[in-house]
Design an enzyme around this catalytic site. Structure first.
Site, mmCIF file in Angstrom:
data_model
loop_
_atom_site.group_PDB
_atom_site.id
_atom_site.type_symbol
_atom_site.label_atom_id
_atom_site.label_comp_id
_atom_site.label_asym_id
_atom_site.label_seq_id
_atom_site.Cartn_x
_atom_site.Cartn_y
_atom_site.Cartn_z
ATOM 1 C CB CYS A 1 -14.250 116.485 -64.308
ATOM 2 S SG CYS A 1 -13.348 117.928 -63.683
ATOM 3 C CG HIS B 1 -17.277 115.805 -60.695
ATOM 4 N ND1 HIS B 1 -16.342 114.802 -60.802
ATOM 5 C CD2 HIS B 1 -16.619 116.964 -60.938
ATOM 6 C CE1 HIS B 1 -15.157 115.328 -61.084
ATOM 7 N NE2 HIS B 1 -15.303 116.643 -61.181
ATOM 8 C CD GLU C 1 -18.164 111.843 -60.412
ATOM 9 O OE1 GLU C 1 -16.990 112.264 -60.293
ATOM 10 O OE2 GLU C 1 -18.962 112.308 -61.245
#
Length: 226
Positions: free
Chosen positions: A87, A195, A197
Site C-alpha cells: 500500500c 494488504h 498482512e
C-alpha cells in the site's frame, strides 16, 4: 536459523505491527526498523508497510522515500535483498525509484475498504514462489490513492517482461490493466496495494492467503543461504 525480515516504521505508519506479526506467523524472525536509521545489517529482507507516512503530504510516499532508512533499502535492493512494499509502502517504492509507475487517486475519487480477489500473474518472484500463476487469493484492500498508472510504453514493457505480479479481478480503483502489484527487473522487489498482512489469520481476516508472500520470501532467503 530462521530468516530475519525487517519492517520499517515511519511517522504515520499504521500497519507495521501487523506486518511484524505476519512475519512471525509465517515462520521468520521479525525486526523493527526505524525510518531515521540507515542500517539494514542483520535482516535478510525488508517490508515497507502501509499507512499514511508523513500524512501523505506532498505526495503519498514522497517524503518517506527520502528517509535515511530508505537510502539503505535502495542500496540493499541493488545488491539483491528482497523488498516488499504494501500500500503506502508500494507508493514509497515507486517514489524511491525501485519500482515503475505511480499510484494515483482511485477512479471516482473514493476511498475503498474491501476484500478483493487478486490473480497471481507471476509466481516467479521472491515474494510469490509459494503461489501458482493464475491462482486467486483473497486479500483486504484499503486505499484512496491506489490506481496504478504509467506511460503506456511502461505498462507494455511490464506486461511483456512478466513484471505484473498481481492483478485485480474487480479492478475497483481503475488501475491500468487491472494492475495491483508489480516487480523490479530482477523480481526481488515487489509492490502491491492490497494488504497481505491482514490476511494471515481467519480470526481477523478473510483468509490466510497473505502468509504466502512472506513464506515465499523465506524460501528465497533459504535458497540463497544454502
Amino acid at each position: 536459523m530462521a530468516a530475519t525480515i525487517g519492517v520499517i516504521t515511519f511517522p504515520g505508519t499504521l500497519d507495521d505491527v501487523d506486518a511484524l506479526r505476519a512475519v512471525r506467523l509465517a515462520g521468520a524472525e521479525p525486526k523493527s526498523l526505524w525510518h531515521a536509521d540507515e542500517d539494514v545489517t542483520g535482516v535478510d529482507a525488508v517490508i515497507v508497510p502501509g499507512g499514511f507516512s508523513y500524512g501523505d503530504y506532498l505526495r503519498s510516499g514522497a517524503i518517506a522515500a527520502m528517509a535515511p532508512m530508505m537510502k539503505a533499502v535502495v542500496e540493499a535492493a541493488g545488491k539483491g535483498m528482497p523488498v516488499l512494499g504494501i500500500c503506502n509502502g508500494f507508493q514509497i517504492l515507486t517514489e524511491a525509484g525501485l519500482l515503475p509507475g505511480a499510484l494515483t487517486r482511485n477512479k471516482g475519487l473514493h476511498f475503498h475498504c474491501t476484500d478483493t480477489h487478486l490473480e497471481v500473474a507471476n509466481a516467479g518472484t521472491a515474494w510469490t514462489s509459494e503461489f501458482e500463476a493464475g491462482q486467486k487469493i483473497l486479500i483486504p484492500a484499503k486505499h484512496g490513492e491506489g490506481r496504478f498508472q504509467a506511460e503506456q510504453a511502461t505498462v507494455d514493457k511490464l506486461e511483456a517482461e512478466g513484471r505484473v505480479v498481481f492483478r485485480y479481478t474487480d479492478n475497483f480503483n481503475g488501475s491500468m490493466n487491472g494492475i495491483a502489484g508489480v516487480a523490479s527487473e530482477n523480481r526481488r522487489v515487489v509492490g502491491l496495494m492490497p494488504h497481505p498482512e491482514h490476511a494471515i489469520d481467519l480470526l481477523t481476516g478473510p483468509s490466510t492467503d497473505g502468509l504466502g508472500l512472506i513464506q515465499s520470501a523465506i524460501a528465497e532467503i533459504s535458497k540463497i543461504g544454502a
